[in-house]
Design a protein around this motif. Structure first.
Motif, short mmCIF file in Angstrom:
data_model
loop_
_atom_site.label_atom_id
_atom_site.label_comp_id
_atom_site.label_asym_id
_atom_site.label_seq_id
_atom_site.Cartn_x
_atom_site.Cartn_y
_atom_site.Cartn_z
N ASN A 160 -3.05 13.05 -4.68
CA ASN A 160 -2.12 12.21 -5.44
C ASN A 160 -2.53 11.97 -6.89
OD1 ASN A 160 -4.05 10.13 -5.39
ND2 ASN A 160 -3.08 9.04 -3.71
N PHE A 193 3.70 7.40 -9.79
CA PHE A 193 3.40 6.05 -9.29
C PHE A 193 3.78 5.00 -10.34
CE2 PHE A 193 0.05 8.14 -6.52
CZ PHE A 193 0.61 7.75 -5.32
N VAL A 195 -2.69 1.81 -4.68
CA VAL A 195 -2.84 3.24 -4.39
C VAL A 195 -4.32 3.59 -4.30
CG1 VAL A 195 -2.36 5.59 -5.20
CG2 VAL A 195 -0.72 3.75 -5.66
N SER A 203 0.84 -1.21 0.00
CA SER A 203 0.00 0.00 0.00
C SER A 203 0.87 1.25 0.00
CB SER A 203 -0.92 0.00 1.23
OG SER A 203 -1.81 -1.10 1.19
N ASP A 223 0.13 5.54 -0.78
CA ASP A 223 -0.88 6.53 -1.16
C ASP A 223 -0.30 7.89 -1.51
OD1 ASP A 223 -2.96 4.72 -0.97
OD2 ASP A 223 -3.21 5.07 1.18
N ILE A 244 -4.67 0.93 -8.84
CA ILE A 244 -5.28 2.10 -8.22
C ILE A 244 -6.73 1.78 -7.88
CG2 ILE A 244 -3.73 3.69 -9.42
CD1 ILE A 244 -6.06 4.41 -11.27
N ASN A 260 2.29 10.80 0.94
CA ASN A 260 1.93 9.51 1.53
C ASN A 260 1.82 9.58 3.05
OD1 ASN A 260 1.92 6.32 1.19
ND2 ASN A 260 3.28 6.82 2.89
#
Length: 403
Positions: A170, A177, A164, A124, A126, A190, A133
């Motif tokens: 983000n 990413f 994500v 995980s 984010d 995602i 994050n």
């Protein structure tokens, strides 16, 4: 006979003998306190299923020919019997995909995972930077996740997933990413932010804006050919071209959730008594719940689309996400709160300050909401009660990860 996506959707709409995607949260214990945690995890529930009970569930899944389960939490790797359960599942022909913040992915564990054909891993993350994050997942969590990715890559684990949750902070980092995934030989996944668990408290602040929804949609069409979405974004099909996937709500039809104490919910994002179908500890176990639940039987009938059926985009978006509607106070036959035609925003405005349902079961370490501040995460020590034991505050008390 040619099987099309449309015919599959029609078949899945009325349910299957076994779920395609079973999410199983093994524990609410977690070393982090992510502000959007869908299960409000943090503290272990003393009623959670024992090792023997978990093994009996796995036996049922084998008999039902469930191909694999998505294991989560909490942080599932903090269960003392986690690896034992993984081994039992794979030995009984039930593959395992587990989500982790990476805290226990040591070089030795990474090598063990790389040697298995029946285990997949989701790390995980984010934010593509520590600043973004850690504001959501907690100080140091970015470094922990990247360390786990490095261990997996160095062990030769190709194709593990980077998972994500998309937020308004983000969306602009999608390319970054993708670059992180490429760097470690991973695959980007995602998912949509839902107002579930602690996410209900931060949804207004974190869910992408209307402009960012379009930005995400355009990015998926242009660059998302190898990006997994878990069918999270079928509400975006209202823009015109559908995204890959079933583009339907599978709650109680092809997906469901088993929580740490054995309760079975129609959807991993709908942890509420309204969507509770039964418990695996009841006579007949999980199979009886899946095949005999009155709730699931209702979900497997034709559902009313309400006013949405008059919209030209309804066949594409199917009215959107059940959980997103429910936890924002919208009717289940109403528009998705993030409807791309703007009908959800209108419905929310019309509802005003009317009370909305609250997720059940708060297992959080903290007892009050924490604001989101990109660039600085406030010290939350003052909002915590005094734990009875060290593991009540952190289930990883005394654990030192190997760097």
């Amino acid at each position: 006979m040619t099987v099309t996506a449309t015919s599959l959707v029609q078949e899945f709409r009325y349910g299957l003998d076994a779920p395609i995607c079973l999410t199983w949260e093994l524990t609410y214990a977690c070393n982090l306190s992510c502000v959007h945690c869908l299960s409000s995890s943090g503290r272990r529930d003393p009623r959670e299923l024992s090792t023997d009970e978990c093994n009996r569930v796995i036996d049922e899944l084998e008999r039902m020919q469930v191909f694999y389960v998505n294991i989560g939490g909490g942080e599932p790797t903090v269960r003392p019997d986690f690896w034992e359960l993984v081994d039992y599942a794979t030995a009984h022909h039930v593959g395992v995909k587990f989500s982790t913040n990476g805290v226990r992915i040591t070089p030795q564990i990474a090598a063990r995972l790389a040697g298995s054909d029946y285990v997949d891993v989701q790390i995980s993350l984010d934010g593509a930077t520590a600043e973004v994050n850690d504001a959501v997942r907690g100080p140091g969590s970015y470094a922990t996740a990247l360390r786990a990715m490095r261990h997996l890559a160095e062990a030769g684990f190709a194709g593990f997933k980077i998972s994500v949750v998309m937020t308004r902070h983000n969306v602009d980092q999608l390319d970054a990413f993708r670059a992180i995934a490429d760097q470690f030989g991973a695959q980007l996944r995602i998912t949509r932010l839902r107002p579930s668990g602690r996410g209900a408290d931060v949804w207004d602040e974190l869910h992408p804006t209307a402009g960012q929804q379009r930005q995400l949609y355009d990015w998926l069409l242009a660059r998302g050919e190898s990006v997994l979405t878990g069918d999270s974004f079928f509400h975006l099909a209202g823009y015109g071209e559908g995204l890959p996937g079933l583009n339907m709500c599978g709650a109680g039809r092809v997906v469901c959730l088993i929580d740490p104490v054995g309760d079975v919910y129609a959807c991993p994002f709908a942890i509420h008594d309204a969507f509770l179908a039964g418990n695996v500890r009841e006579p007949g176990g999980f199979e009886s719940v899946w095949r005999g639940s009155e709730l699931f039987a209702r979900l497997r009938t034709d559902q009313s689309g309400g006013a949405c059926t008059s919209c030209s985009a309804f066949d594409a978006c199917q009215g959107g996400c059940m959980a997103a509607k429910f936890f924002t106070g919208l009717p289940l036959d109403g528009p998705d709160p993030e409807c791309v035609r703007g009908f959800g925003a209108q419905a929310l405005a019309a509802a005003g300050d009317a009370p909305v349902p609250r997720p059940v079961g708060d297992h959080s370490h903290r007892t009050s909401p924490v604001p989101i501040r990109i660039g600085r995460r406030p010290d939350d020590a003052g909002s915590r009660g005094v734990p009875d034991r060290a593991c009540d505050q952190s289930p990883l008390a005394g654990f030192r990860p190997q760097l």
